[in-house]
Design a protein around this motif. Sequence first.
Motif, short mmCIF file in Angstrom:
data_model
loop_
_atom_site.label_atom_id
_atom_site.label_comp_id
_atom_site.label_asym_id
_atom_site.label_seq_id
_atom_site.Cartn_x
_atom_site.Cartn_y
_atom_site.Cartn_z
N ARG A 1 40.76 26.63 34.18
CA ARG A 1 41.99 26.44 34.88
C ARG A 1 42.37 25.09 34.56
N GLN B 1 42.18 22.36 45.68
CA GLN B 1 41.90 23.45 46.53
C GLN B 1 41.51 22.95 47.93
N ASN C 1 44.13 36.67 48.10
CA ASN C 1 44.28 35.74 47.08
C ASN C 1 43.07 35.09 47.16
N GLY C 2 42.50 34.89 45.86
CA GLY C 2 41.41 33.91 45.89
C GLY C 2 40.01 34.71 46.18
N GLY D 1 38.45 36.86 44.47
CA GLY D 1 37.60 37.11 43.59
C GLY D 1 37.65 38.56 42.52
N LYS D 2 38.90 39.11 42.91
CA LYS D 2 39.22 40.26 42.00
C LYS D 2 39.22 40.17 40.61
N THR D 3 40.21 39.01 40.14
CA THR D 3 40.20 38.79 38.98
C THR D 3 39.08 38.34 38.20
N THR D 4 38.20 37.45 38.89
CA THR D 4 36.97 37.17 38.23
C THR D 4 36.18 38.54 37.82
N1 LIG Z 1 38.08 29.08 35.65
C1 LIG Z 1 37.98 28.82 36.93
N2 LIG Z 1 37.61 27.53 37.44
C2 LIG Z 1 37.33 27.26 38.85
N3 LIG Z 1 37.58 28.01 39.82
C3 LIG Z 1 38.03 29.53 39.20
C4 LIG Z 1 38.15 29.78 38.00
N4 LIG Z 1 38.37 30.96 38.10
C5 LIG Z 1 38.61 31.42 39.63
N5 LIG Z 1 38.41 30.47 40.31
C6 LIG Z 1 38.29 30.41 41.67
O1 LIG Z 1 37.40 31.48 42.20
C7 LIG Z 1 38.06 32.22 43.31
C8 LIG Z 1 38.27 33.77 42.73
O2 LIG Z 1 39.44 33.68 42.09
P1 LIG Z 1 40.17 34.97 41.49
O3 LIG Z 1 41.19 34.83 40.49
O4 LIG Z 1 38.84 35.74 40.93
O5 LIG Z 1 40.62 35.58 42.80
P2 LIG Z 1 41.79 36.70 43.03
O6 LIG Z 1 41.18 37.77 44.01
O7 LIG Z 1 42.04 37.55 41.71
O8 LIG Z 1 42.94 36.20 43.62
P3 LIG Z 1 44.52 36.32 43.26
O9 LIG Z 1 44.98 37.60 44.41
O10 LIG Z 1 45.09 35.13 43.65
O11 LIG Z 1 44.68 36.67 41.84
C9 LIG Z 1 39.24 31.36 43.73
O12 LIG Z 1 38.92 30.56 44.51
C10 LIG Z 1 39.40 30.73 42.24
O13 LIG Z 1 40.12 29.50 42.74
#
Ligand SMILES: Nc1ncnc2c1ncn2[C@@H]1O[C@H](COP(=O)(O)OP(=O)(O)OP(=O)(O)O)[C@@H](O)[C@H]1O
Lengths: 393, 258
Positions: free
Chosen positions: A393, B24, B53-54, B56-59
Amino acid sequence: MSGIVTVMKKEFARFFGDKRMILMTLLPAILIYVIYSFMGTAMADMFAPDADRTQYVYAVSAPDRIVQKMTDSGLTIHHIALDDVDAVKYRISERNADLLVIFPDHFLQDVEAFDPRTTTALAPNVAVYFNSAEPNSLDTYMRMLGILDAFEASITSRLFDINRDITDADLATTADLTASIIASILPLLLMIFLFSGCMGLAPESIAGEKERGTLATLLVTPLGRSELAAGKILSLAVLSFLSGLVTAIATVLAMPNLMAGAEEFIDVGIYGVVDYIWLALIILSTVLLFVAMISIVSAVAKSVKEANMAVTPMVIIVMVVSVAGMFGGGAQENPLFYLIPIYSSVQSMGGIFSMEYSAVNVALSAASNLIYACIGGFALTKMFNSEKVMFSR
Amino acid sequence: MSIILKTEGLKKTFKLTAKQQKLQNTKRKVITAVDNLSFEAYEGEIFGLLGPNGAGKTTALRILATLIKADEGDAMVDGSSVKTDPAAVRAKIGFLTSELKLEDFFTPNYLFDFFARLHNIDPKVSALRKKTLFEKFGVDKFAEVKISNLSTGMKQKASLVISIVHDPNIIIFDEPTNGLDVLTARVVTDFLQELKEQGKTIIVSTHIFSLVEKLCDRAGIIINGKMIVCDTLAHLTAEKPLEDVFFDLYAETVGEAV
Ligand SMILES: Nc1ncnc2c1ncn2[C@@H]1O[C@H](COP(=O)(O)OP(=O)(O)OP(=O)(O)O)[C@@H](O)[C@H]1O
Ligand SMILES: [Mg+2]
């Protein structure tokens, strides 16, 4: 394997389907042609003679009056017999002598006696041999012509000819001259054109796709990361090669405009098929190396802009190393020099253009380029595999 | 019903750069995006990962799609491990997110063929599939228009169709309706329903409660990378609406700081 072909096909479809992209690639070629044509005189200085060097002028049966004029204008004359003419001609072609002037036995009497109104006989003739590939020789030749012209003017209504029926007065071999011009600058130009060809394509294709999220779309298919890396590098190399080639052709076409009168001398026919094969190998392997270098930088960069910024210092490195490769008195003989990327390419190209190269060394530099490009390919695969590089990111 | 996707103790941490720490507003050098995440999805269902948001879903979904690697744990996708056989997993799933884009320069027609080749689909099979899918989702009307000239809705349709060129059994979709108007969102949900009817398994992530209520058979609520509950929708919403369930759980785990 099939993934490589699929990726390459897509890259070609992308390039050849886009008129704007093709135009952008042709633009440098057009610019170079135009600019070089205007720049003609600036380059003429490069071929100016060396003022401090003594000129070696040889004369057969030179009349005292003319010897006096030549000495006055700073030329030292060595008198030789007709028997030594061939030896001197050879030395001129080897650049160890500058000028040979051959007067008929009784030149002055003949000139006095010659009257074009009363005779149909041919005027007395002076033969002047020189080497146009050697600036000093060319300069001496021009001065000699001046002296003879002045002499002719001083004997009003009397006439003689210079180099009548002598078609081989210029003892430079065509190959010699072409080689001297091309060998000196073309390697540098080629390196720059090839590098800028790569620069115009690779950042867009790799950093651009990463920035726009289209690269990640490929990463969720079964396409291997190494296939993606190889497909990108190979297709970009082909396209960069073509773009570099177009620019190089424009340069060769513009060369006669750049150096007034060079068109009679530039004769690409002097090189043999083998020379061209070596040249193609060197160019292709160099392009692969360049593409690999720029691709890695582009993969790390977050955007095309960042990639372009990171590549700019590389242009300077390529230029500096290329210029270093241009000097140093012809092609190096030590094979170790042919392991240094970029430098080896310039040395090999210079050697090929001046037709003084060792096949082993040229093969060595092509092989080392290929090995470096393969290492680059592995590195690029690693980058495509790295989540830090692809999804940071 | 048989389990088709199973995650076990997935954990993913990210090292934060100084800049990210500032952004953050945290002093921690390492954040845990996904923390010991285990859940199962059954064949033929729509499973929802619900979280703010945040969370961890996307991760989590990126780990399932093999785009990133988990620090700990593993996931079995239709019999293949994301850890030891990511290529096999990629051949079995369709992965869709708004971050994965199609190249603007090409047409849906070209891209369908391109991705079919990347998936090693027999050209005859893929031609037939293309015809069926393009007709069903109305892509045929703009099959020869460059992606750059398509409306957002058309682009979304093209992406949906292209993501299933290889007829995957599992479709993973991160935030399926984010940034779409109601009409386009409806296209997407209809598409997912249609796939479910064909017997496909679908994993979606979202922060929209109504979407889960409308679409999902089962859902897991994830907060700060941890799975708080995971159950059928019927059980989850037996006593109160999903939103209220979430707020209660959030208060329990994070405190009242909503
Ligand atoms: N490449 C990365 N480097 C550093 N931190 C990351 C990275 N990818 C995700 N994060 C952090 O990991 C956490 C989970 O992020 P993620 O994108 O998985 O959340 P999410 O549930 O998809 O949120 P959203 O609803 O905003 O999409 C967040 O705090 C994010 O800032
Ligand atoms: Mg997300």
